[in-house]
Scaffold this motif. Structure first.
Motif, PDB file in Angstrom:
ATOM      1  N   ASN A   1       0.837  -1.341   0.053  1.00  0.00           N
ATOM      2  CA  ASN A   1       0.182  -0.049   0.092  1.00  0.00           C
ATOM      3  C   ASN A   1       0.818   1.218   0.100  1.00  0.00           C
ATOM      4  OD1 ASN A   1      -2.152   1.911   0.130  1.00  0.00           O
ATOM      5  ND2 ASN A   1      -2.998   1.063   2.111  1.00  0.00           N
TER       6      ASN A   1
ATOM      7  N   ASN B   1      -2.521   5.678  -1.388  1.00  0.00           N
ATOM      8  CA  ASN B   1      -4.205   5.530  -1.907  1.00  0.00           C
ATOM      9  C   ASN B   1      -4.345   4.349  -2.926  1.00  0.00           C
ATOM     10  OD1 ASN B   1      -2.472   6.618  -3.784  1.00  0.00           O
ATOM     11  ND2 ASN B   1      -3.850   8.380  -4.114  1.00  0.00           N
ATOM     12  N   THR B   2      -3.402   3.327  -2.860  1.00  0.00           N
ATOM     13  CA  THR B   2      -3.525   2.202  -3.766  1.00  0.00           C
ATOM     14  C   THR B   2      -4.268   0.902  -3.253  1.00  0.00           C
ATOM     15  OG1 THR B   2      -1.384   1.303  -3.020  1.00  0.00           O
ATOM     16  CG2 THR B   2      -1.364   2.920  -4.859  1.00  0.00           C
ATOM     17  N   CYS B   3      -4.975   1.092  -1.936  1.00  0.00           N
ATOM     18  CA  CYS B   3      -5.642   0.030  -1.637  1.00  0.00           C
ATOM     19  C   CYS B   3      -6.781  -0.309  -2.167  1.00  0.00           C
ATOM     20  CB  CYS B   3      -6.228   0.533   0.306  1.00  0.00           C
ATOM     21  SG  CYS B   3      -7.384   1.907   0.146  1.00  0.00           S
ATOM     22  N   TYR B   4      -7.574   0.653  -2.735  1.00  0.00           N
ATOM     23  CA  TYR B   4      -8.735   0.160  -3.877  1.00  0.00           C
ATOM     24  C   TYR B   4      -7.982  -0.938  -4.973  1.00  0.00           C
ATOM     25  CZ  TYR B   4     -11.351   3.412  -0.965  1.00  0.00           C
ATOM     26  OH  TYR B   4     -11.785   3.957   0.050  1.00  0.00           O
ATOM     27  N   MET B   5      -7.134  -0.121  -5.439  1.00  0.00           N
ATOM     28  CA  MET B   5      -6.366  -0.943  -6.845  1.00  0.00           C
ATOM     29  C   MET B   5      -5.870  -2.454  -6.207  1.00  0.00           C
ATOM     30  SD  MET B   5      -3.635  -0.004  -9.215  1.00  0.00           S
ATOM     31  CE  MET B   5      -2.031  -0.062  -8.081  1.00  0.00           C
TER      32      MET B   5
ATOM     33  N   SER C   1      -6.910  -4.363  -3.830  1.00  0.00           N
ATOM     34  CA  SER C   1      -7.917  -5.115  -3.354  1.00  0.00           C
ATOM     35  C   SER C   1      -8.781  -5.800  -4.777  1.00  0.00           C
ATOM     36  CB  SER C   1      -9.274  -4.448  -2.369  1.00  0.00           C
ATOM     37  OG  SER C   1      -9.881  -3.354  -3.356  1.00  0.00           O
ATOM     38  N   THR C   2      -8.679  -4.810  -5.812  1.00  0.00           N
ATOM     39  CA  THR C   2      -9.244  -5.139  -7.173  1.00  0.00           C
ATOM     40  C   THR C   2      -8.518  -6.405  -7.908  1.00  0.00           C
ATOM     41  OG1 THR C   2     -10.332  -2.898  -7.541  1.00  0.00           O
ATOM     42  CG2 THR C   2      -9.930  -4.285  -9.338  1.00  0.00           C
TER      43      THR C   2
END
Length: 161
Positions: free
Chosen positions: A135, A138-142, A144-145
């Protein structure tokens, strides 16, 4: 005879005609015991013995160890050291026993190990892939995807070819 001596004579238990048998007379009471869906009729209780002996009798019948038995008698539970005269068991009375004959489940010798608690090298070996991206703020969404897409077998097989 005086009045006090007369009352003491009436309190004495009846003497046994045989002096060799000076113990208290053995009194046997026959009861029925209900355990689960079965009824055990004609179970004899020797009231000169402690209730633990009765529980051992029930162990022979049911396979439930005495320490796991709860015997319901009118008025409460039968304790191992209870006095039969105070319990008041009567001829033909039905007692109810609770307890299981199954062995007590033992705690596992080694506790469970969660994947999250393993070092990263062991996680790769057990799961088959690393945990994902690091992480960077702000890469947590990417992250998880990517992990969700990695679990799709068709996509995974087409990317490895």
């Amino acid at each position: 005879m005086t009045k006090g001596a007369n009352s003491k004579q009436s309190e004495k238990p009846p003497s046994s005609p045989d002096p060799a048998n000076a113990e208290a007379p053995i009194t046997m009471v026959t009861v029925s015991v209900k355990w689960q869906k079965e009824v055990y009729p004609a179970v004899e209780i020797d009231t000169s013995q402690p209730p633990y002996v009765f529980k051992c009798q029930l162990y022979d019948l049911t396979g439930v160890p005495p320490e796991r038995q709860k015997i319901m008698v009118k008025g409460g539970l039968l304790k191992d050291d209870a006095d039969w005269s105070k319990v008041g068991v009567k001829e033909g009375q039905r007692l109810m026993m609770m307890g299981t004959a199954d062995e007590i489940v033992k705690a596992p010798e080694k506790g469970p190990i969660f994947v999250e608690d393993m070092p990263e090298e062991e996680q790769v070996v057990n799961v088959g892939h690393s945990a994902g991206l690091f992480n960077l703020g702000n890469t947590c969404y990417m992250n998880s995807t990517v992990q969700c897409l990695h679990s799709v077998p068709e996509l995974k097989s087409s990317l490895t070819e």
